[in-house]
Design a protein around this motif. Sequence first.
Motif, PDB file in Angstrom:
ATOM      1  N   PHE A  43      96.126 -32.127  72.729  1.00 31.27           N
ATOM      2  CA  PHE A  43      97.380 -31.846  73.421  1.00 31.27           C
ATOM      3  C   PHE A  43      98.506 -32.706  72.857  1.00 31.27           C
ATOM      4  O   PHE A  43      99.617 -32.212  72.615  1.00 31.27           O
ATOM      5  CB  PHE A  43      97.216 -32.102  74.919  1.00 31.27           C
ATOM      6  N   PHE A  44      98.243 -33.989  72.647  1.00 32.42           N
ATOM      7  CA  PHE A  44      99.277 -34.885  72.120  1.00 32.42           C
ATOM      8  C   PHE A  44      99.654 -34.511  70.695  1.00 32.42           C
ATOM      9  O   PHE A  44     100.831 -34.612  70.312  1.00 32.42           O
ATOM     10  CB  PHE A  44      98.801 -36.337  72.192  1.00 32.42           C
ATOM     11  N   ALA A  45      98.698 -34.079  69.899  1.00 30.58           N
ATOM     12  CA  ALA A  45      99.017 -33.650  68.536  1.00 30.58           C
ATOM     13  C   ALA A  45      99.915 -32.419  68.556  1.00 30.58           C
ATOM     14  O   ALA A  45     100.834 -32.287  67.742  1.00 30.58           O
ATOM     15  CB  ALA A  45      97.725 -33.364  67.779  1.00 30.58           C
ATOM     16  N   GLU A  46      99.674 -31.538  69.510  1.00 30.05           N
ATOM     17  CA  GLU A  46     100.445 -30.301  69.621  1.00 30.05           C
ATOM     18  C   GLU A  46     101.865 -30.560  70.117  1.00 30.05           C
ATOM     19  O   GLU A  46     102.808 -29.865  69.716  1.00 30.05           O
ATOM     20  CB  GLU A  46      99.720 -29.350  70.578  1.00 30.05           C
ATOM     21  N   HIS A  47     102.047 -31.573  70.957  1.00 31.80           N
ATOM     22  CA  HIS A  47     103.350 -31.783  71.619  1.00 31.80           C
ATOM     23  C   HIS A  47     103.958 -33.147  71.312  1.00 31.80           C
ATOM     24  O   HIS A  47     104.819 -33.621  72.070  1.00 31.80           O
ATOM     25  CB  HIS A  47     103.183 -31.634  73.136  1.00 31.80           C
ATOM     26  N   ALA A  48     103.539 -33.773  70.245  1.00 27.71           N
ATOM     27  CA  ALA A  48     103.990 -35.138  69.942  1.00 27.71           C
ATOM     28  C   ALA A  48     105.510 -35.245  69.893  1.00 27.71           C
ATOM     29  O   ALA A  48     106.110 -36.176  70.441  1.00 27.71           O
ATOM     30  CB  ALA A  48     103.374 -35.610  68.629  1.00 27.71           C
ATOM     31  N   GLN A  49     106.157 -34.293  69.233  1.00 28.43           N
ATOM     32  CA  GLN A  49     107.608 -34.368  69.063  1.00 28.43           C
ATOM     33  C   GLN A  49     108.331 -34.239  70.403  1.00 28.43           C
ATOM     34  O   GLN A  49     109.257 -35.000  70.704  1.00 28.43           O
ATOM     35  CB  GLN A  49     108.089 -33.276  68.103  1.00 28.43           C
ATOM     36  N   ALA A  50     107.893 -33.287  71.228  1.00 26.87           N
ATOM     37  CA  ALA A  50     108.541 -33.097  72.531  1.00 26.87           C
ATOM     38  C   ALA A  50     108.265 -34.264  73.466  1.00 26.87           C
ATOM     39  O   ALA A  50     109.130 -34.647  74.263  1.00 26.87           O
ATOM     40  CB  ALA A  50     108.060 -31.791  73.158  1.00 26.87           C
ATOM     41  N   LEU A  51     107.069 -34.844  73.394  1.00 33.43           N
ATOM     42  CA  LEU A  51     106.758 -36.009  74.219  1.00 33.43           C
ATOM     43  C   LEU A  51     107.695 -37.169  73.893  1.00 33.43           C
ATOM     44  O   LEU A  51     108.201 -37.855  74.788  1.00 33.43           O
ATOM     45  CB  LEU A  51     105.305 -36.425  74.000  1.00 33.43           C
ATOM     46  N   ALA A  52     107.922 -37.387  72.596  1.00 34.76           N
ATOM     47  CA  ALA A  52     108.822 -38.466  72.183  1.00 34.76           C
ATOM     48  C   ALA A  52     110.262 -38.164  72.587  1.00 34.76           C
ATOM     49  O   ALA A  52     111.010 -39.068  73.001  1.00 34.76           O
ATOM     50  CB  ALA A  52     108.724 -38.677  70.681  1.00 34.76           C
TER      51      ALA A  52
END
Length: 689
Positions: free
Chosen positions: A489-498
């Motif tokens: 999940f974090f790999a998929e959404h890393a940019q949006a999480l940041a």
Amino acid sequence: MMFAVLRRWMGSLGFKGRESPRNEVLDAQELSRWYAGLALEERLAISRELGPRVRASRPKRDEATLPAVAVGRLVFEQEGPGGPRALHHIKVELWDRDFGSPDDFLGEGFTDPEGYFRVRYDPADAGEGDLPDLEVRFFEPQHSFRPDGQVVETWRRIGSEKGPDDHGGLHHDFGTLKLPYWEYDPSTPLARLLVTEEGTPPTAYAPGRALAMLKAVAPIELVKRRHLLQGKLGQAPGLDRIQADYPEAMTVRMERESPGSTRTDAFFGERLLNGMFSTLMDGDPEAPGDKAAFRLYFPWNAYEQDGDHCLPDVDVRLRLAEGRLLPTRIILGMREPGVKQAGAPVTRRSYTPADGPGWEAAKRMARVSATLETELGNHLGQCHFNVEQYAIAAHRNLRRSPLRWLLMPHLREVVLINHSASGFLVGPKGYITRASALTERSVDTRLLHLMGSYDWKGFAPAPPICESHRYARAANLFWRLLGEHVSAFFAEHAQALAAEWLEVRRFSDDLVAHSAPAFVCRYLRATVPGKPAPWFVRSERMDLDAKVTEPVAKAVSPVTCTDTPQPGELEALQQLCRYVIFFATFRHAWANNLQWDDAGEVLYACLGLRWGKDGALSTEADHDVAPPPEEATEMLWISWMLSKTSYGYLLSNEEADVHPRFVELLRAHAAEFAALGLDIRTVSSRINI
């Protein structure tokens, strides 16, 4: 515009004009009369149904060209130390209220990081000859997943504020609006949701959960009521009759098939490893380096007691022998009968298998102690109240961050069941308070100490101590698969999480600010921090070395202290997510679902033994020591209800809010879990019982 959409909608549902000879859809005047005749609930339902259609049907316009604007600021009802707390990233819709006809949608926007909103609109959208009666409505996001993992967003209304009627100006300031939204209860040192006496929590159970509860409880509800009525009439049934009136529990069945089998030393050790009591196994500090020696310790004398129940300090020493965990010695720190104060003088009595009836009584006392510790610690504290603190912080802060899609399915109903537990299990009339030696004050103190020892940082399930340690093997398997899911999940959404790290910062700030003070007892302070203590299992515990050196240590560690992620903080956030989901799913299921197996027989395990005429360490045949009839039937009712009520299974994914990748990952390993005694289909996605 609203009438046009309403005509099309009614036409699609087959609503035709009764007075029209051509059987056409109702005209505007007829629609107005029809709408005005509906009850308020029906008008609201139509508004909710048509709102999205109105917005979708309106042609896109350049907001800069719209002549009017409504502004304001949205904040939490309760202020923080620095003043008002902004409600960021809340969806705001501006509407024209109409009496006797559907409301008109004027425009929408979002609150900014400081809670300010600005919605541009055209007053003409209120209708010809109608000046708008302004109202702002507030919405929080909801989500579900398609089978391919794509997110579908919807919006749930959480509040509104009326503005002026017949507003003819081109600017209106709603001012600062306070919204009582997921507020903390200021009356408790724990992070609990504030629900006023006549109020309701800001969320609701899924519809299927009520049916699941009814199905589970209906068969035994009349049994309990009959027992309680008989007691009021002075005809209380005996414990044997009460037990027989309930479904056959695991230990009752085992005793019927093989008398004495559940009272053996081997069964005692097996349930400490794999039953609802399953907990962390420290090494024996008096046998350093001996990897086959273990210890469990329950320090009950540190708390105020009611004087009617006997709850000694319990120190259990165990040893691995031929793949089995066997108790070798039990030391009880006994008060005198009737003594209530915390830290009372105790007499230590040591029992071994050579002591015959005394050994059996000591094991029973240890089982009761483990049952109480499981209910307060493994179940209520570490799962229910621990997860609630993350649920409150998440609902208060996560809206744009993809983190919401990962966490919310596992946090959605815990505050509801905890609100019920506040009067049902704890509190002045709670079952734990009545059925155990602990007073209301000591229950609160014990929970505060427990909550002061839980932290996400560094947590990992302890490794199994032997091949037959099924709980630990299942826990580590689930933890590994959960790690794969969270990492993906974090790999998929890393940019949006940041990009939405501000929400993570505020989530972390709320967690730390409202967590319990870090608690390290005197014994651990003296023997663990800064000292070699190989017997002390650290993997599931907070970092004692760090907590004892912090000036004002909180139990929960921060993820971040900045509005942009620093090196290592995304990894820390992954760890937090993994921790929360683990306790909301697997750990709660193991402690909760086995209650009928391990606490479905009154004489085997209960929350408290009474002193009785012949002392608390008499045999099971002495019912003066066991719970009285009223508490006995309540205990069996509660154990059955907790174990047998479940809705919201991970693999069923009824609300489609869990990422399908996680569901399929667990399903693919169902056989491995089954080999360890866990039907993965019985693990719920959230705590709602």
